[in-house]
Design an enzyme around this catalytic site. Sequence first.
Site, PDB file in Angstrom:
ATOM      1  CB  THR A  34      -0.955  -0.003   1.212  1.00 25.94           C
ATOM      2  OG1 THR A  34      -1.469  -1.312   1.409  1.00 25.94           O
ATOM      3  CG2 THR A  34      -2.105   0.968   0.986  1.00 25.94           C
ATOM      4  N   GLY A 101       4.042  -5.618  10.641  1.00 21.85           N
ATOM      5  CA  GLY A 101       5.205  -6.484  10.620  1.00 21.85           C
ATOM      6  C   GLY A 101       5.124  -7.714   9.743  1.00 21.85           C
ATOM      7  NE  ARG A 102       2.152  -7.960   4.396  1.00 23.84           N
ATOM      8  CZ  ARG A 102       3.200  -7.692   3.632  1.00 23.84           C
ATOM      9  NH1 ARG A 102       3.965  -8.661   3.201  1.00 23.84           N
ATOM     10  NH2 ARG A 102       3.498  -6.444   3.287  1.00 23.84           N
ATOM     11  N   GLY A 103       5.774  -7.792   6.796  1.00 27.23           N
ATOM     12  CA  GLY A 103       6.970  -7.711   5.969  1.00 27.23           C
ATOM     13  C   GLY A 103       8.254  -7.693   6.763  1.00 27.23           C
ATOM     14  CD  GLU A 109       6.855  -1.261   8.685  1.00 28.63           C
ATOM     15  OE1 GLU A 109       6.580  -1.321   7.481  1.00 28.63           O
ATOM     16  OE2 GLU A 109       6.400  -2.057   9.523  1.00 28.63           O
TER      17      GLU A 109
HETATM   18  C1  5RP Z   1       5.466  -4.418   6.880  1.00 26.81           C
HETATM   19  C2  5RP Z   1       4.159  -3.917   7.351  1.00 26.81           C
HETATM   20  C3  5RP Z   1       3.168  -3.521   6.292  1.00 26.81           C
HETATM   21  O1  5RP Z   1       2.958  -2.154   6.388  1.00 26.81           O
HETATM   22  C4  5RP Z   1       1.886  -4.273   6.488  1.00 26.81           C
HETATM   23  O2  5RP Z   1       2.151  -5.660   6.472  1.00 26.81           O
HETATM   24  C5  5RP Z   1       0.855  -3.930   5.391  1.00 26.81           C
HETATM   25  O3  5RP Z   1       1.325  -4.364   4.148  1.00 26.81           O
HETATM   26  P1  5RP Z   1       0.465  -4.205   2.827  1.00 26.81           P
HETATM   27  O4  5RP Z   1       0.290  -2.722   2.601  1.00 26.81           O
HETATM   28  O5  5RP Z   1       1.276  -4.880   1.758  1.00 26.81           O
HETATM   29  O6  5RP Z   1      -0.865  -4.895   3.047  1.00 26.81           O
HETATM   30  O7  5RP Z   1       3.877  -3.790   8.513  1.00 26.81           O
HETATM   31  O8  5RP Z   1       6.303  -4.800   7.960  1.00 26.81           O
END
Ligand code: 5RP
Length: 232
Positions: A34, A101-103, A109
């Site tokens: 996003t 934190g998915r990424g 962050e």
């Molecule tokens: C990465 C994050 C991302 O901001 C969160 O996972 C959202 O990701 P996306 O915009 O691809 O849905 O916290 O560490």
Amino acid sequence: MSALDPVAAKRIAGYRAAGEVRDGMVVGLGTGSTVFFAMERLGERITEEGLSIAGVPTSYQAAMRARRYGLPLTDLDEHPELDLAIDGADQVDPLFRLIKGRGAALLREKCVCDAAREVLIVVDPSKMVETLDAGVPVEVLPFAAGTVFRRLEALGADAVLREGVRKDGPVITDNGNFIIDCGFGAITDPGRLEVEIGSIPGVMGCGLFSIYGEKITVIVGEENGCRILSLG
Ligand code: 5RP
């Protein structure tokens, strides 16, 4: 666009956030699909309008994207206080407490979120929840991974060491640490849980962001534009 098209919703939210950036700002750049739409639009604004900004990226991936879109970069040493940060989230509750934190970029962050005067959280509608219940990523010093794992389980976590994709063994974060993903079910007191997790020696940070609601504006991309939400 249908409400079920999250990619289009993310683009709408990201582009709207990019429209909030003004000339001369120093902007924290989160990680994820996003916020990358916001960075794409910022690159266009630099070309079209001569917008002058500098970005503080929260990961190697964010830095690479920023360079691809022509965004000048700086860091927190040069700019310990940021005008704005733009970031995504995995879940947002009604008090704007977040799971991120998915990424695996949660540690930088959180540093950037903390340093920013204002924070724009850009999401598709699926991220808005009544109660946080997604897994909470915890960044852990490898030296202490075993002891931290046991302490997280003692807090009630269903804990799993995050494994790499197309890489054997654990994910190594941009900071050289491991990630332990923790399922807690419904999180009734995110603030207390964030403090409890953070007090374990060897924990570098966790994906609960519970204290930034007052400076957060949530931009939710939807079929007919954006929903702009703030607590004030
Ligand atoms: C990465 C994050 C991302 O901001 C969160 O996972 C959202 O990701 P996306 O915009 O691809 O849905 O916290 O560490």
